[in-house]
Scaffold this active site. Structure first.
Site, short mmCIF file in Angstrom:
data_model
loop_
_atom_site.label_atom_id
_atom_site.label_comp_id
_atom_site.label_asym_id
_atom_site.label_seq_id
_atom_site.Cartn_x
_atom_site.Cartn_y
_atom_site.Cartn_z
N LYS A 149 58.90 24.80 32.81
CA LYS A 149 58.07 23.89 32.02
C LYS A 149 58.45 23.97 30.55
O LYS A 149 58.46 25.05 29.96
CB LYS A 149 56.60 24.25 32.22
CG LYS A 149 55.64 23.27 31.63
CD LYS A 149 54.21 23.72 31.90
CE LYS A 149 53.21 22.69 31.39
NZ LYS A 149 51.84 23.22 31.45
N CYS B 237 53.66 19.00 34.86
CA CYS B 237 52.34 18.73 34.27
C CYS B 237 52.41 18.12 32.87
O CYS B 237 52.71 16.95 32.72
CB CYS B 237 51.50 20.01 34.31
SG CYS B 237 49.74 19.68 34.14
N GLU C 113 51.88 21.87 41.45
CA GLU C 113 51.97 22.92 40.42
C GLU C 113 51.14 24.13 40.85
O GLU C 113 50.07 23.99 41.43
CB GLU C 113 51.43 22.38 39.08
CG GLU C 113 51.53 23.42 37.97
CD GLU C 113 51.08 22.92 36.60
OE1 GLU C 113 50.27 21.99 36.53
OE2 GLU C 113 51.54 23.50 35.60
#
Ligand SMILES: *[C@@H]1O[C@H](CO)[C@@H](O)[C@H](O)[C@H]1NC(C)=O
Length: 301
Positions: A133, A174, A63
């Site tokens: 995301k 994440c 990331e």
């Protein structure tokens, strides 16, 4: 509705994966990331080529690998897909090394919005998937910690899967890892491998990083790859590191410590078939009582 009629609506959820001899060799790259964007990109390209020399067919980056992690950096480091310099470098490296590149994440600019985005490039350098995301991390604990990604980032609205060398692969970023339903939807789309570029911190890393990687792998009976940046104790945001690969038994088959390093391992689809046949939770779920539903098509992006 009977169990079988619901499962029939998700035929790939039950179907056996296509077996490829020897499986897919993946490299997970735990890059050191600093404030110099050019250096970050060059390091990523170098590691893609080194991973290819070690036999990798797919190389995954962490990331936020072109920028320090933090909301104040995203606007400065953001680029448009596919014309930004980081994206062009990923495309070229994928084609030059003839590997699939799962390009960690990069702050993406689209109109006046910013996203935290993972792009995927095939061995010809073509963009084959793009995941924004979906779950933004916002916390505000008075007197302790305030961190609001939504102050600068917008959330993606799509679950992302793609096929490479006969393997269906899902992408999360994440905090997406914490949302079981999203992973379930990716499994239902036929995934045998989920890749999560992520940067957990020094509190949540030791507590939850491995636990959740193993939980997703075990519950969904697939491979899970977690790819973190290396730890830099001088950075504002200190990442946990511990990039790892978990097999469908829930076992960590390879992992790194906190330093920059790369692991290369084989993702064997026979293990997926083996676990699914020995522990048949997929066909024995009570979808007449409960279910997890993919609503992607009800949501415009
Ligand atoms: C990491 O994130 C957690 C969860 O939001 C937070 O409670 C903690 O204070 C953070 N730790 C560090 C070292 O920043």
């Amino acid at each position: 509705m009977s169990v079988s009629s619901i499962d029939a609506a998700h035929p790939r959820f039950l179907s056996k994966p296509i077996l490829i001899t020897g499986g897919l060799k993946v490299a997970l790259v735990q890059l050191a990331v600093g404030p110099d964007k050019g250096k970050n990109i060059a390091a990523a390209v170098k590691e893609i080529h080194k991973a290819k020399e070690r036999g990798a067919q797919l190389v995954a980056l962490p990331e936020c690998f072109n920028s320090p992690y933090g909301t104040k950096y995203f606007n400065e480091y953001a680029e448009q897909v596919p014309t930004g310099e980081t994206f062009r470098a990923l495309s070229k490296a994928a084609a030059d090394a003839s590997v699939c590149v799962v390009g960690g994440t990069v702050p993406e600019r689209c109109g006046n919005q910013l996203f935290n985005t993972c792009t995927v490039w095939n061995s010809n350098g073509d963009l084959i998937a793009q995941h924004r995301k979906m779950h933004l991390f916002d916390i505000d604990i008075p007197g302790k910690i305030t961190f609001k990604e939504s102050e600068v980032l917008s959330a993606g609205n799509k679950v992302t899967t793609f096929d490479y060398c006969g393997v269906t692969i899902g992408i999360g970023i994440c905090y997406d890892l914490r949302f079981y339903e999203m992973a379930t939807v990716m499994a239902r789309k036929g995934c045998s491998l989920l890749i999560y570029p992520g940067a957990f911190n020094m509190t949540t890393g030791p507590r939850h990083w491995e636990l959740m990687g193993r939980a997703r792998a075990n519950d969904l009976q697939l491979w899970v790859a977690l790819v973190s940046p290396a730890r830099d104790t001088t950075a504002e945001y200190v990442a946990w590191g511990h990039t790892m690969l978990v097999d469908p038994w829930g076992k960590v088959v390879a992992s790194l410590e906190d330093k920059p390093d790369t692991l290369v391992e084989c993702v064997d689809l026979n293990t997926v078939a083996e676990v699914r046949s020995q522990i048949p939770i997929r066909s024995q779920r009570r979808t007449d009582i409960y279910d997890t539903v993919d609503k992607t098509n009800e949501c415009s992006n």
